[in-house]
Design an enzyme around this catalytic site. Structure first.
Site, mmCIF file in Angstrom:
data_model
loop_
_atom_site.group_PDB
_atom_site.id
_atom_site.type_symbol
_atom_site.label_atom_id
_atom_site.label_comp_id
_atom_site.label_asym_id
_atom_site.label_seq_id
_atom_site.Cartn_x
_atom_site.Cartn_y
_atom_site.Cartn_z
ATOM 1 N N ASP A 67 0.866 -1.170 0.000
ATOM 2 C CA ASP A 67 0.000 0.000 0.000
ATOM 3 C C ASP A 67 0.910 1.229 0.000
ATOM 4 O OD1 ASP A 67 -2.287 1.706 0.344
ATOM 5 O OD2 ASP A 67 -3.307 0.031 1.305
ATOM 6 N N THR A 121 5.413 -16.661 -6.680
ATOM 7 C CA THR A 121 5.869 -17.893 -7.342
ATOM 8 C C THR A 121 4.755 -18.570 -8.145
ATOM 9 O OG1 THR A 121 5.544 -18.871 -5.162
ATOM 10 C CG2 THR A 121 7.801 -18.513 -5.864
ATOM 11 N N ARG A 221 1.590 -27.113 1.310
ATOM 12 C CA ARG A 221 0.814 -28.328 1.062
ATOM 13 C C ARG A 221 1.635 -29.603 0.994
ATOM 14 N NH1 ARG A 221 -2.181 -24.956 -3.497
ATOM 15 N NH2 ARG A 221 -0.110 -24.003 -3.366
#
Ligand code: C5P
Length: 232
Positions: A67, A121, A221
């Site tokens: 921001d 990525t 994961r």
């Protein structure tokens, strides 16, 4: 440093109960866990403190702040006192934002390493073409610019794909400075071979990322959907 000490486990795709179950199962295996937008929006700063105190793990708070300088500065001020080893901001927020972020963090979060996120990525060649109209060479040149900006601002480290570690090595040699290098986009060889890479695109195995200079590997994961203690 052994490989497991370099792994930062991303606590994604889990509710609170599943996080505690995972931490109980994998206790003493990983030193650092990453709390991302998903869990921080849901459970907030108390949850960060609780994980740190109850499991004695280091915390990577992956807020990817992006921001204008004043807003990022105030956001960092709101995190004052949290036990964070790492906090992320986007390098594309620009020099002024990074400078303000570092100044604020030095007083509000003095023990925290600020990491600049380069390119996600999950972005591949078609994305760079579509978003920025970059070909491969332009993507690499822009990545070098971002990394040089990181070096010049004296941010503590960068988050990058393992495929960009070679570019970084050259830049570091030329500048005589070194930054902490953290790479997500890590998949085991068997996952890459079976194209089980989900939304990640610019990827490598843990062994290759470390060989090419990564200090820490962010793994989600591959670890949390599998057997947590696989590397013991
Ligand atoms: O499950 P997986 O190993 O793909 O998780 C990677 C983690 O790293 C996610 O939490 C994601 O938000 C984070 N990350 C990333 N790419 C970046 C920065 C962070 O994948 N450039």
């Amino acid at each position: 440093m052994k490989l497991t000490d370099r792994i930062i486990v991303a606590l994604d795709n889990m509710n609170e109960e599943e996080v505690w179950a995972f931490l109980n199962k994998s206790q003493h295996t990983y030193q650092t866990v990453k709390i991302g937008l998903e869990l921080f929006y849901l459970l907030g700063p108390d949850f960060v403190k609780k994980i740190h105190h109850e499991y004695n793990v280091d915390i990577f708070l992956d807020l990817k702040l992006h921001d204008i300088p004043n807003t990022v500065k105030k956001a960092i001020r709101s995190l004052k006192g949290l036990p964070l080893k790492f906090l992320t901001v986007h390098l594309t927020g620009g020099r002024n934002m990074l400078t303000e972020a570092l100044a604020e963090a030095s007083t509000c979060l003095p023990a925290t390493n600020l990491l600049g996120v380069s390119f996600l990525t999950s972005l591949g060649k078609p994305d760079f073409k579509e978003i920025y109209n970059f070909n491969e060479t332009q993507t690499k040149l822009t990545f070098s610019n971002l990394f040089r900006l990181a070096l010049q601002t004296n941010i503590h480290g960068v988050v990058l794909s393992p495929l960009e570690l070679g570019i970084v090595k050259n830049e570091e040699q030329q500048s005589g400075k070194k930054l902490i290098k953290v790479t997500p986009g890590i998949r085991f060889a068997h996952e890459i071979n079976s194209n089980n890479i989900q939304d990640q695109q610019r990827i490598a195995t843990p062994e290759d990322a470390v060989k090419n200079g990564a200090d820490y590997l962010v793994m989600g994961r591959s670890i949390t959907s599998g057997t947590p203690n696989f590397l013991k």
